[in-house]
Each structure stands twice: as structure tokens, then as C-alpha cells.
Design an enzyme around this catalytic site. Structure first.
Site, mmCIF file in Angstrom:
data_model
loop_
_atom_site.group_PDB
_atom_site.id
_atom_site.type_symbol
_atom_site.label_atom_id
_atom_site.label_comp_id
_atom_site.label_asym_id
_atom_site.label_seq_id
_atom_site.Cartn_x
_atom_site.Cartn_y
_atom_site.Cartn_z
ATOM 1 N N LYS A 1 -24.109 4.500 11.198
ATOM 2 C CA LYS A 1 -24.894 3.485 12.024
ATOM 3 C C LYS A 1 -24.487 2.210 11.354
ATOM 4 O O LYS A 1 -23.351 1.808 10.892
ATOM 5 C CB LYS A 1 -26.320 3.743 12.092
ATOM 6 C CG LYS A 1 -26.667 5.205 12.264
ATOM 7 C CD LYS A 1 -28.364 5.241 12.700
ATOM 8 C CE LYS A 1 -28.311 6.868 13.035
ATOM 9 N NZ LYS A 1 -29.710 7.088 13.673
ATOM 10 N N GLU B 1 -29.484 15.835 19.894
ATOM 11 C CA GLU B 1 -30.277 14.980 19.330
ATOM 12 C C GLU B 1 -31.511 14.650 19.857
ATOM 13 O O GLU B 1 -31.490 13.618 20.723
ATOM 14 C CB GLU B 1 -29.463 13.667 18.803
ATOM 15 C CG GLU B 1 -28.289 13.972 18.006
ATOM 16 C CD GLU B 1 -27.951 12.552 16.889
ATOM 17 O OE1 GLU B 1 -27.535 12.796 15.744
ATOM 18 O OE2 GLU B 1 -27.857 11.618 17.704
ATOM 19 N N GLY C 1 -34.323 9.556 12.874
ATOM 20 C CA GLY C 1 -34.682 8.551 12.082
ATOM 21 C C GLY C 1 -36.312 8.638 11.958
ATOM 22 O O GLY C 1 -36.862 7.681 11.204
ATOM 23 N N HIS D 1 -24.680 7.752 22.039
ATOM 24 C CA HIS D 1 -25.924 7.880 21.027
ATOM 25 C C HIS D 1 -27.030 7.408 21.476
ATOM 26 O O HIS D 1 -26.968 6.333 22.314
ATOM 27 C CB HIS D 1 -25.487 7.138 19.468
ATOM 28 C CG HIS D 1 -26.311 7.670 18.684
ATOM 29 N ND1 HIS D 1 -27.648 6.996 18.444
ATOM 30 C CD2 HIS D 1 -26.401 8.532 17.450
ATOM 31 C CE1 HIS D 1 -28.360 7.492 17.408
ATOM 32 N NE2 HIS D 1 -27.621 8.263 17.054
ATOM 33 N N ASN E 1 -23.050 9.921 10.508
ATOM 34 C CA ASN E 1 -23.116 8.928 11.454
ATOM 35 C C ASN E 1 -23.934 7.778 10.476
ATOM 36 O O ASN E 1 -24.813 7.810 10.323
ATOM 37 C CB ASN E 1 -23.860 9.263 12.649
ATOM 38 C CG ASN E 1 -24.177 7.743 13.426
ATOM 39 O OD1 ASN E 1 -23.611 6.879 13.399
ATOM 40 N ND2 ASN E 1 -25.137 7.829 14.476
ATOM 41 N N GLU F 1 -29.177 5.428 20.443
ATOM 42 C CA GLU F 1 -29.505 4.202 20.042
ATOM 43 C C GLU F 1 -28.771 3.221 21.058
ATOM 44 O O GLU F 1 -29.266 2.024 21.389
ATOM 45 C CB GLU F 1 -29.368 3.878 18.598
ATOM 46 C CG GLU F 1 -30.225 4.366 17.578
ATOM 47 C CD GLU F 1 -29.764 4.867 16.293
ATOM 48 O OE1 GLU F 1 -28.798 4.447 15.781
ATOM 49 O OE2 GLU F 1 -30.494 5.431 15.526
ATOM 50 N N SER G 1 -33.004 13.641 11.945
ATOM 51 C CA SER G 1 -33.583 13.853 10.536
ATOM 52 C C SER G 1 -33.180 15.302 9.775
ATOM 53 O O SER G 1 -33.994 16.037 9.097
ATOM 54 C CB SER G 1 -35.293 13.782 10.712
ATOM 55 O OG SER G 1 -35.559 12.868 11.126
HETATM 56 P P1 PGA Z 1 -30.970 10.667 11.342
HETATM 57 O O1 PGA Z 1 -30.117 10.114 12.612
HETATM 58 O O2 PGA Z 1 -30.293 11.924 10.741
HETATM 59 O O3 PGA Z 1 -31.187 9.490 10.518
HETATM 60 O O4 PGA Z 1 -32.148 11.132 12.039
HETATM 61 C C1 PGA Z 1 -29.095 11.062 13.337
HETATM 62 C C2 PGA Z 1 -28.369 10.292 14.276
HETATM 63 O O5 PGA Z 1 -28.946 9.424 14.845
HETATM 64 O O6 PGA Z 1 -27.288 10.595 14.632
#
Ligand code: PGA
Length: 236
Positions: A8, A159, A165, A93, A6, A95, A195
Site C-alpha cells: 500500500k 478480499e 485491515g 483493489h 501489498n 481501496e 487480515s
Molecule cells: P490486510 O490487507 O492484510 O492489511 O488486511 C490486505 C490487502 O488489502 O490486500
């Protein structure tokens, strides 16, 4: 085993073209052992589809609307993605849920519209730190997963919001418990996200109930993402 990157809001069209041509070479030979897909921003989807056309790496979008067309400024529909050669979409997601106010109902509509149009869907679920600390994790997952319906093309990504993140990864026990619970609610493949790095993915990808990973930050770097794909292929 599926490894999904992903991206982003990262990588322009030209950066995407360059990355895809290197990624193809980096993971050449892994096809058959691991399914690999990348989820660039909308504007970079054509470059990714073209750049990966002669590879086994699939391309998905980071979001999708439920309607085929209409007055939905800023949204992109399932047929628009299909016509580009995009095979899947992420929905829900954290976010999107936290920065853009997406509700379980919207996530369910997005998933249903995308599946109906023939896309594969990765639907994201996961609790916040407060929800975990206050013993609400199962209620949150029950509500988020309960909004979705079984489909052969549906995959869930667990997640935990506190792990996205942040560099804080869920422990193998936490992941095992959450994945078991999600699968007891809906019998679909479940990816872990939050992460994920080459350093921690080995301990997570061997767990029963972990069908792959949704990788954010670590999917932006060729060597890091390539290593995660190699480790996943060696576990399959
Ligand atoms: P990250 O993000 O691996 O940077 O923690 C995972 C995601 O948001 O899908």
C-alpha cells in the site's frame, strides 16, 4: 502457492532498499516451494527491482493504466513498468474501488492492458459487509469476476472488504465457499486476502481452492512476512 505482499502507501525508497536486502536473506532457501512477490508504491519500484535482482522474489506494482501512453495525469502505463523490470500489477483493489471510484469497467481495462503488455495481473474482488449481510455476495462476485477474461497470467485475489485491515479474517468455510464460487466463474488461481497473519494463514492456505495469499499490513514487517512465506512453503 503464491504469497504477495501489498505494501500500500508504505516504505520510501531507502526503506525499500533496506527491507529488500533483509527479505532476501530471510526467505533464502524457500524458492521452489513458494512464489514470493512484493508490491511497493510506484516510487519504490526501482529500489525493489534492484534490491531483489539476484533473488527469486518478484516485484509488482499496485496499479496500472490500460494505455501505453497519453494524457492520463497521475497514471503509470504497462510499458513503463515493464521497462523497470516489474513483472506484475494489482488491479481493482478495494481501496481503489472505494476511495478512488474505480468501476468494474476500469478494472477490466486495466487488467486487459497489463496482460496485453505481458504483465501478470492480480485482480481483486470481494464483497462489503452490507453486501454479505444482505445476501448479495454472489451477485457482487459474479459482477466483478464477470468483467474479467481468462488469461494464463491472470490471478484473482478474493478480499472481502470487511476483512481488509480490520483484523477480522474470513472463516475457512467462508473462504472455501467464495473461492469455489469464483473458480466456477473463471478458472484461474485465487488468492485470499484480508487480515492474513502468521497465526491464521495456516488454516487458510491448506484449503482446496486457496492458491496463496495477498498480504497487506503483515507484509510490512520482515519477521511477520517471512513467517507467512515459510508457512506457505511448508504447505506446498
Ligand atoms: P490486510 O490487507 O492484510 O492489511 O488486511 C490486505 C490487502 O488489502 O490486500
Amino acid at each position: 502457492m503464491l504469497i504477495a505482499g501489498n505494501w500500500k502507501m508504505n516504505k520510501t525508497t531507502s526503506e525499500t532498499a533496506e527491507f529488500c536486502s533483509s527479505l532476501k536473506r530471510r526467505v533464502d532457501g524457500l524458492a521452489g516451494s513458494v512464489d514470493i512477490s512484493v508490491f511497493p508504491p510506484f516510487t519504490s519500484l526501482p529500489a525493489a527491482v534492484t534490491g531483489l535482482a539476484d533473488s527469486e522474489i518478484a516485484v509488482g506494482a499496485q496499479n496500472v493504466h490500460w494505455a501505453n501512453e497519453g494524457p492520463f495525469t497521475g497514471e503509470v502505463s504497462p510499458p513503463m513498468l515493464r521497462e523497470l523490470g516489474v513483472y506484475a500489477a494489482i488491479v481493482g483493489h478495494s481501496e481503489r474501488r472505494h476511495h478512488f471510484g474505480e468501476t468494474d469497467d476500469m478494472v477490466a481495462l486495466r487488467a486487459a492492458g497489463a496482460l496485453e503488455a505481458g504483465l501478470f495481473v492480480i485482480a481483486c474482488v470481494g464483497e462489503t459487509e452490507i453486501e454479505r449481510e444482505t445476501g448479495e455476495m454472489q451477485n457482487v462476485l459474479r459482477r466483478q469476476v464477470g468483467a474479467l477474461s481468462h488469461d494464463d497470467r491472470l490471478v484473482i485475489a478474493y478480499e472481502p472488504v470487511w476483512a481488509i485491515g480490520t483484523g477480522k479474517t474470513a472463516t475457512p468455510d467462508q473462504v472455501r465457499e467464495a473461492h469455489e464460487f469464483i473458480k466456477s466463474l473463471l478458472d484461474v488461481p485465487v488468492l485470499y486476502g484480508g487480515s492474513v497473519t502468521p497465526g491464521n494463514c495456516q488454516d487458510l492456505l491448506i484449503l482446496d481452492g486457496v492458491d496463496g495469499a495477498l498480504v497487506g499490513g503483515a507484509s510490512l514487517d520482515l519477521d511477520t512476512f517471512g513467517s507467512i512465506c515459510e508457512l506457505a512453503a511448508s504447505r506446498s
